[in-house]
Design an enzyme around this catalytic site. Structure first.
Site, PDB file in Angstrom:
ATOM      1  N   LEU A  74      52.446  71.025 -14.345  1.00  0.00           N
ATOM      2  CA  LEU A  74      53.511  70.106 -13.929  1.00  0.00           C
ATOM      3  C   LEU A  74      53.787  70.196 -12.435  1.00  0.00           C
ATOM      4  O   LEU A  74      54.205  69.223 -11.809  1.00  0.00           O
ATOM      5  CB  LEU A  74      54.809  70.408 -14.701  1.00  0.00           C
ATOM      6  CG  LEU A  74      54.760  70.251 -16.229  1.00  0.00           C
ATOM      7  CD1 LEU A  74      56.089  70.674 -16.848  1.00  0.00           C
ATOM      8  CD2 LEU A  74      54.433  68.817 -16.611  1.00  0.00           C
ATOM      9  N   GLY A  75      53.580  71.365 -11.861  1.00  0.00           N
ATOM     10  CA  GLY A  75      53.851  71.550 -10.443  1.00  0.00           C
ATOM     11  C   GLY A  75      53.390  72.917  -9.991  1.00  0.00           C
ATOM     12  O   GLY A  75      53.227  73.836 -10.799  1.00  0.00           O
ATOM     13  N   GLN A  76      53.177  73.028  -8.678  1.00  0.00           N
ATOM     14  CA  GLN A  76      52.662  74.294  -8.157  1.00  0.00           C
ATOM     15  C   GLN A  76      53.267  74.572  -6.795  1.00  0.00           C
ATOM     16  O   GLN A  76      53.386  73.661  -5.964  1.00  0.00           O
ATOM     17  CB  GLN A  76      51.132  74.238  -8.058  1.00  0.00           C
ATOM     18  CG  GLN A  76      50.479  75.593  -7.827  1.00  0.00           C
ATOM     19  CD  GLN A  76      48.973  75.511  -8.031  1.00  0.00           C
ATOM     20  OE1 GLN A  76      48.379  74.451  -7.888  1.00  0.00           O
ATOM     21  NE2 GLN A  76      48.353  76.639  -8.359  1.00  0.00           N
ATOM     22  N   ALA A 127      54.162  78.044  -3.748  1.00  0.00           N
ATOM     23  CA  ALA A 127      53.536  79.210  -3.108  1.00  0.00           C
ATOM     24  C   ALA A 127      53.580  80.444  -3.994  1.00  0.00           C
ATOM     25  O   ALA A 127      52.679  81.293  -3.935  1.00  0.00           O
ATOM     26  CB  ALA A 127      54.241  79.494  -1.787  1.00  0.00           C
ATOM     27  N   ALA A 157      54.561  80.326  -7.572  1.00  0.00           N
ATOM     28  CA  ALA A 157      54.547  80.110  -9.021  1.00  0.00           C
ATOM     29  C   ALA A 157      53.953  78.747  -9.352  1.00  0.00           C
ATOM     30  O   ALA A 157      53.850  77.858  -8.501  1.00  0.00           O
ATOM     31  CB  ALA A 157      55.959  80.213  -9.590  1.00  0.00           C
ATOM     32  N   SER A 158      53.555  78.593 -10.613  1.00  0.00           N
ATOM     33  CA  SER A 158      53.091  77.318 -11.159  1.00  0.00           C
ATOM     34  C   SER A 158      53.923  77.001 -12.394  1.00  0.00           C
ATOM     35  O   SER A 158      54.357  77.907 -13.116  1.00  0.00           O
ATOM     36  CB  SER A 158      51.604  77.394 -11.542  1.00  0.00           C
ATOM     37  OG  SER A 158      50.814  77.670 -10.399  1.00  0.00           O
ATOM     38  N   ASP A 195      66.931  74.439  -1.090  1.00  0.00           N
ATOM     39  CA  ASP A 195      65.675  73.672  -1.148  1.00  0.00           C
ATOM     40  C   ASP A 195      65.893  72.365  -1.919  1.00  0.00           C
ATOM     41  O   ASP A 195      65.111  72.013  -2.802  1.00  0.00           O
ATOM     42  CB  ASP A 195      64.563  74.507  -1.798  1.00  0.00           C
ATOM     43  CG  ASP A 195      63.171  73.930  -1.517  1.00  0.00           C
ATOM     44  OD1 ASP A 195      63.065  73.056  -0.623  1.00  0.00           O
ATOM     45  OD2 ASP A 195      62.207  74.337  -2.190  1.00  0.00           O
TER      46      ASP A 195
END
Length: 713
Positions: A15-17, A19, A21-22, A135
């Site tokens: 779903l997303g990656q 620096a 974690a994925s 963030d």
């Protein structure tokens, strides 16, 4: 297949990656429930232990519908890796929504308001728990579709979050550079040493950039070459932004910066909402942390928008839709003042139609008691003829259509294809706005003409009644004169100046005669009504929107193929030839869209505005005529009522004289001169006069009944 004791997933379901974690889509081993798992990599364990534990601690404290839920913390693999098991948001992120071609020029108004409501509510929960996110960006705002079909947006990725109260500061650096506060950008991106500390308001800067991005479809601060290719100018734009500016763009290399103070005209938000947002953005996109709003003021101002009701008003003189944001408790007079500023029609001249009928407006009522309006069913305000700019404010979509490069570059071609499809979406929206404007023009004009026709009928009926009233008064005046002369046959002391009476009555007759041509005006309105009805039929039969949608469907299929080729840039010879043909086809479809828009839609729209302007001038003349005639009739009825009072007074005086004569005569002794035949004849005449006066009184009462029934005043 990677897994934890209770969950499993496939590496393809990424779903997303980031620096450290994925994130994958996973399933519960027992229930099959879909969740999102955040798997930390080895780099994350190089961070201090308290930093590693911070995200777990933060999510454990939070419980809000607009913050992604933490279900569990588990471990996987060997060596053991920490895994956060979280709520799965199946509709991607706000960034993925904004990357869709349909939203290249920003979100729709309804969707944007949902984003604002969700982000504000989620941030409010963070501040209540003393947490700064650090963030905030569209990629960290996830989307879920609720049971009612509406979007729910949730804040996620608390890897950079930390506990921080309003009066505390921090020096560590986190965030994504396009959304980063300029002070943090200078140190983190430009690597310049500085001694500055940062407070919770850095989140407000990120929210400001996010809101601008969601509203317009683009980032607010763009140096020549792009934010990541020209970092020094990027910092210069953000750090040197003048007060009141909400964006800055550098069009040429080493060129000056164009400061922007309003959202672009291509923005899909209404003017009413844009005005509200443009008052907030400069105060949170403030480089000086001392001058930036605090969260309390930010929450107050954003909730002030969210708590307002929306009233849709189409100005018939302007041929333009207005969306008014107003509080439920505000008076209707407040609404009328806002409408006056937007349309130039003073409150006392405003009249409203709603669903085909004149809508009674009471300025003292609260706005919440007004009928509910929508974009399809607005109030239509009429008033004096508009002298300003008419019609929908829009940018010609032709400027947004890019051209393909002759060479084959699947990545560049895919980007250009996306921009072309985005431009077609925008063209379709502008087309729908122009057609909707024409529909409201015709709808409002139809209602206005029908109302004026009814007014013509009322005035014609009033005039007819006034003529009857006049003739009755004239007849009554003549009978009064004869009765008066009969009663005072031997005395001329109290006789009215008949010449003066006749002169005044003649003036009234002349005034009534001048109140003519109402039937001619009614015929003129009937002709205009036929024109409007014919134009309404043309609008209903218009196929331009369907043809644009047909082109768009074909272009979406080509764009879909371009996206596939982007992931496999090495094309065979046949694939290259097909790719070239697709580019030609896409370009031809784009030309067709522009031809339909410019040569059909715009021309018809301009003709509709011209016809509307001409009709409104004619209608304005008719309105002025009817207003003048109504004024004449009002003057006439006042004069006739004055005569009626005079006639009543005359009848009363005659009645008293006749009564005195009839009562006095029998008291005289027999043989007196009053008992002779002459006296008997006088008595009989007086009794006859009394009967005739009853008839006159009846006529006067009948006249009053006519006027009261027609409510002529």
């Amino acid at each position: 297949m990677p897994s934890t004791p209770n969950y499993l997933w496939e590496l393809e379901d990424l779903l997303g990656q980031g620096a450290t974690a994925s994130v994958y889509k996973a399933r519960n081993k027992k229930s099959g429930e879909e969740v999102a798992v955040k798997v930390f990599n080895n780099t994350s364990y190089l961070r201090p232990f308290e930093v590693q534990m911070r995200e777990f601690e933060m999510l454990g404290k939070l419980n809000h519908i607009n913050i992604v839920k933490l279900f569990a913390v588990e471990e996987t693999g060997s060596p053991k890796q920490k895994v956060l098991v979280m709520e799965y948001c199946s509709s991607g992120s706000l960034l993925s929504v904004l990357e869709e071609p349909e939203n290249a020029f920003g979100l729709s108004e309804s969707e944007f308001l949902i984003v604002v409501q969700c982000v504000v509510a989620g941030m409010n929960h963070l501040r209540e728990n003393g947490i700064v996110h650090r963030d905030i960006k569209p990629g960290n705002i996830m989307r879920l579709i609720g049971e009612d079909g509406r979007s729910i947006y949730k804040l996620t990725d608390f890897g950079a979050a930390r506990q921080l109260q309003d009066d505390e500061t921090f020096i560590s650096l986190y965030g994504t550079e396009e959304y980063l506060h300029p002070d943090m950008y200078e140190r983190a991106v430009l690597r310049k040493p500085q001694q500055k500390v940062y407070g919770v308001t850095v989140d407000l800067w990120s929210i400001g950039v996010t809101f601008y991005h969601a509203a317009s479809g683009s980032l607010p601060f763009i140096p020549y070459g792009g934010p990541r290719n020209n970092k020094k100018i990027m910092h210069k734009i953000t750090a040197e932004k003048p007060p009141g500016a909400i964006a800055g763009v550098q069009q040429k290399e080493n060129g000056s910066i164009q400061w922007i103070y309003e959202l672009p005209v291509t923005c899909r938000l209404s003017e009413g909402l844009r005005t509200q947002l443009e008052a907030i953005l400069p105060n949170i996109l403030e480089a000086d942390q001392e001058k930036c709003w605090g969260f309390d003021q930010f929450f107050a101002e954003t909730n002030n928008i969210l708590e307002r009701m929306v009233i849709h008003v189409f100005s018939l003189p302007q041929a333009r839709m207005h969306t008014v944001y107003i509080h439920h408790y505000n008076s209707v007079a407040k609404l009328m003042d806002v409408v006056a500023k937007k349309t130039g029609v003073a409150p006392e001249r405003q009249a409203y139609f709603y669903e085909g009928h004149l809508y009674p407006i009471n300025p003292t009522l609260q706005a919440q008691h007004l009928s509910k309006t929508t974009e399809q069913h607005p109030f239509i305000v009429i008033g004096c003829e508009n002298e300003g700019r008419m019609g929908v404010a829009y940018k010609d979509p032709a400027f947004d259509f890019p051209r393909f490069l002759p060479s084959i570059d699947v990545t560049a071609d895919c980007s250009i294809a996306k921009n072309v499809v985005s431009a077609v979406y925008q063209t379709l929206r502008v087309t729908q706005s122009l057609l909707t404007c024409q529909e409201f023009i015709l709808r409002g004009t139809y209602w206005l003409i029908e109302n004026l026709k009814a007014e013509c009928c009322r005035i014609t009926e009033k005039k007819s009644a006034m003529m009857s009233y006049f003739h009755c008064i004239y007849s009554t005046e003549n009978r009064n004169t004869r009765l008066y002369n009969a009663a005072y046959k031997e005395s001329a002391i109290d006789i009215q100046d008949q010449g003066e009476c006749q002169k005044k009555l003649q003036l009234i007759r002349n005034t009534l005669s001048s109140c003519s041509h109402s039937q001619d005006k009614e015929s003129m309105l009937g002709f205009l009504l036929l024109e409007v009805t014919k134009d309404q039929d043309y609008i209903r039969m218009d196929t331009s929107t369907d043809r644009l949608k047909h082109c768009l469907q074909k272009m979406q299929l080509i764009f879909k193929e371009f996206k596939k080729r982007k992931h496999n840039p090495r094309l065979s010879y046949n694939e290259e030839q097909i790719h070239k043909l697709d580019k030609i086809n896409l370009a031809n479809l784009a030309k067709k869209v522009l031809t339909i828009f410019q040569e059909e839609i715009v021309q018809k729209y301009q003709a509709a505005l011209s016809g509307h302007s001409s009709r409104m001038r004619t209608i304005s003349e008719i309105q002025n005529h009817l207003r003048l005639v109504n004024g004449y009739l009002t003057t006439c009825v006042q004069d006739l009522r004055s005569y009626e009072e005079s006639a009543n007074h005359t009848v009363d005086r005659l009645a008293q004289r006749v009564q005195q004569t009839c009562v006095v005569q029998p008291n005289h002794s027999p043989g007196s001169s009053y008992n002779g035949p002459a006296q008997q004849e006088l008595t009989a005449r007086m009794l006859k006069l009394r009967d005739q006066m009853k008839s006159v009184s009846y006529e006067l009462e009948k006249n009053n009944g006519i006027i009261e029934r027609l409510n002529v005043s």
